[in-house]
Design a protein around this motif. Structure first.
Motif, short mmCIF file in Angstrom:
data_model
loop_
_atom_site.label_atom_id
_atom_site.label_comp_id
_atom_site.label_asym_id
_atom_site.label_seq_id
_atom_site.Cartn_x
_atom_site.Cartn_y
_atom_site.Cartn_z
N PRO A 223 71.33 17.42 -42.52
CA PRO A 223 70.62 16.09 -42.42
C PRO A 223 70.99 15.30 -41.27
CG PRO A 223 72.63 16.12 -43.75
CD PRO A 223 72.32 17.39 -43.25
N VAL A 224 71.83 15.75 -40.39
CA VAL A 224 71.80 14.95 -38.88
C VAL A 224 70.74 15.45 -37.97
CG1 VAL A 224 73.29 15.06 -36.91
CG2 VAL A 224 74.63 14.79 -39.26
N GLU A 225 70.36 16.63 -38.19
CA GLU A 225 69.37 17.16 -37.45
C GLU A 225 67.98 16.51 -37.83
OE1 GLU A 225 69.62 19.03 -34.59
OE2 GLU A 225 71.87 19.12 -35.00
N ILE A 226 67.82 16.42 -39.03
CA ILE A 226 66.64 15.94 -39.54
C ILE A 226 66.45 14.52 -39.12
CG2 ILE A 226 65.27 15.12 -41.43
CD1 ILE A 226 65.22 18.21 -40.98
N THR A 227 67.66 13.67 -39.18
CA THR A 227 67.62 12.21 -38.74
C THR A 227 67.54 12.18 -37.36
OG1 THR A 227 69.13 11.74 -40.63
CG2 THR A 227 69.09 10.27 -38.53
N GLY A 228 67.93 13.36 -36.33
CA GLY A 228 67.72 13.19 -34.82
C GLY A 228 66.10 13.64 -34.73
N GLY A 229 65.35 13.95 -35.61
CA GLY A 229 63.78 14.24 -35.29
C GLY A 229 63.51 15.57 -35.32
N LYS A 230 64.28 16.55 -35.79
CA LYS A 230 63.92 17.92 -35.93
C LYS A 230 63.19 17.90 -37.55
CE LYS A 230 66.97 20.26 -33.03
NZ LYS A 230 68.25 21.05 -32.91
N THR A 231 62.35 18.90 -37.69
CA THR A 231 61.49 19.26 -38.85
C THR A 231 62.25 20.13 -39.76
OG1 THR A 231 60.15 20.75 -37.80
CG2 THR A 231 59.40 18.41 -37.91
N ALA A 232 62.03 20.40 -41.16
CA ALA A 232 62.75 21.33 -41.94
C ALA A 232 62.26 22.76 -41.74
CB ALA A 232 62.54 20.73 -43.28
#
Length: 512
Positions: free
Chosen positions: A294-303
């Protein structure tokens, strides 16, 4: 005297009335929906569920086997299985096999008699295999003879003798199932004797590949048996033959890690052993097995970004693991395991595993076709995952597995079949490891113990094994054996392990 003589007719009348009343009471209190006698089908159901449903724990304990195999880490508190504290096993699970003779005895015709007898041989082979893989020598020839032969303290057979018995039982199962009719009480294959025959033979191939170090033994005839089964007996032909337990949305039949009444779903963390291997191979099962950080998603990466997935070192000391858990910067299990009541069928032995067993047998020169079997195993494993996942972005993160992606994967430089035996064995073991994520309890550990692949992490700072630089090689003998069968178990410990019930010493099957 007169009074006594005159009262006798009244006593007799009262007894007659009481007897009649008792008869009616028994009739009134007999439940028409509850069986009044046992049948072969009832016993078969109990026995089959014992090695499927009963052996598959639920909620947190469902994951213990997968912590041991280093697929999953746990953030609630340090778990013994994650940190390699094995302890003592138990032989108590053998007791249910006492139902096998009754199951066979109550069969109503010859076809069913053959089916139930074949099932009994398979169940015995399955049970004894699981236990001898844990400890080595154990009671076999005299086991379970307390009632029939008054053998209270059964002798210990050597592990070789146990394996010879297992192979003989599976040969018997093959013959009996070949002459069997369909039977009642089967929650896995619905009484289809042909499918049970395939299972018995596929399982024997698994037993034989575990005996590869004994391929020169003239008693076991490992290669000859392997070749004969492949050339002349039916084995699994597709995922439809998987030895698997299916779940549903009914009470008591839901997937073991489904979220309902399961407060433990927040503690699972997938490991670098799994995640990094999937990322290195560009394996789309990553998106089916895991959720992105979830940290990577919050940082702008996609699933659907490979780099959005982050594993945890399974051997990390708990204080470090706990910090990562608090940060939320890790990948947990995919929601398809927690949000779907029926989950996916739980495979104890799968078509994909069979193909990897055949691939290894071929790589070792027992049969031919190693590369084809290897590719078929990967294909079957991926098709199983895709075929048991609803088409929902939460469950595949828009990185769907299809025929084209499987072919691309098979052609990848790190997946293409190697040239040497060492390379091939490593690739087969790694692919089987990836295929048995949340399936086949302890299989990841056993394959690592047998082949060394994939390398499982060991950290002396966190390891709870008595030898902190290694993962144990076996479980300790049951305390009940030490208490009640001490003479025989101590003799077995002496002949195998120098008199010390040591978790770090190799049993016979692991010695060249």
């Amino acid at each position: 005297m007169i009074m006594t003589r005159n009262i006798i007719p009244y006593i007799i009348a009262a007894l007659v009335i009481l007897a009649a009343g008792c008869s009616k009471f028994d009739e009134i209190n007999t439940n028409p929906d509850k069986p009044t006698h046992v049948t072969s089908g009832m016993l078969a159901t109990k026995l089959i569920l014992n090695i499927t449903k009963d052996d598959i724990s639920s909620q947190k304990s469902f994951l213990y086997n997968f912590m041991l195999s280093k697929y999953v880490a746990w953030s609630e508190f340090p778990e013994a299985s994650q940190y390699n504290k094995f302890g003592r096993t138990s032989f108590d699970g053998l007791v249910i096999l006492n139902n096998v003779p009754q199951m066979v005895r109550y069969a109503t015709d010859e076809g069913k008699h053959n089916a139930y007898k074949g099932l009994g041989h398979f169940l015995r082979a399955w049970k004894f295999f699981q236990l001898t893989m844990q400890v080595g020598d154990m009671p076999y020839s005299e086991a379970l003879k307390g009632e029939s032969d008054n053998v209270i303290n059964p002798k210990y057979d050597t592990q070789k003798e146990v394996f010879m018995g297992i192979l003989t039982e599976l040969d018997s199962a093959d013959v009996l199932f070949s002459k069997a009719a369909s039977f009642d009480g089967d929650p896995v294959y619905n009484g289809n004797a042909a499918k049970w025959r395939k299972l018995a033979n596929s399982f024997q191939l698994k037993v034989l590949i575990n005996l590869y170090r004994k391929a020169g033994d003239t008693d076991l005839k490992v290669k000859e048996r392997f070749q004969q089964i492949v050339s002349a007996r039916p084995v699994f032909e597709s995922n439809a033959d998987n030895f698997a337990l299916k779940y549903s949305d009914k009470a008591g039949q839901k997937y073991p890690f489904f979220k309902e009444n399961n407060q433990f779903i927040i503690y699972n963390m997938l490991t670098t052993t799994l995640i990094d291997q999937l990322k290195t191979l560009q394996d789309r099962r990553l998106f089916y097995y895991a959720k992105p950080s979830p940290v990577e998603i919050t940082g702008g990466k996609t699933a659907n970004d490979w780099t959005a997935y982050k594993g945890i070192d399974a051997a990390a000391v708990y204080s470090d693991l706990s910090k990562v858990a608090s940060s939320k910067d890790f990948s947990a299990m995919n929601e398809r395991y927690t949000e779907i009541p029926q989950g996916e069928p739980f495979c104890l032995l799968s078509f994909a595993q069979l193909k990897f067993i055949l691939a290894e047998g071929a790589a070792r020169g027992w049969i031919t076709g190693a590369e084809n079997y290897y590719k078929q195993g990967i294909t079957a494993a991926m098709e199983f995952v895709a075929g048991n996942t609803p088409d929902d972005a939460r469950f595949h993160h828009n990185m769907k597995i299809d025929a084209a992606s499987i072919q691309t994967y098979l052609a990848g430089p790190d997946v293409a079949f190697g040239a040497t035996l060492a390379e091939q064995v490593e690739q087969i073991a790694v692919q089987q490891y990836l295929a048995t994520f949340l399936h086949a309890p302890n299989n990841g550990y056993y394959e690592y113990r047998r082949t060394g692949y994939p390398a499982l992490p060991v950290n002396p700072a966190s390891n709870q094994n008595t030898m902190p630089d290694r993962i144990p090689r076996r479980w300790l003998y049951p305390q009940k054996e030490l208490d009640y069968n001490g003479e025989h178990v101590k003799a077995a410990i002496s002949t195998q392990y120098g008199g010390n019930d040591d978790a770090n010493v190799d049993m016979w099957i692991l010695k060249d």
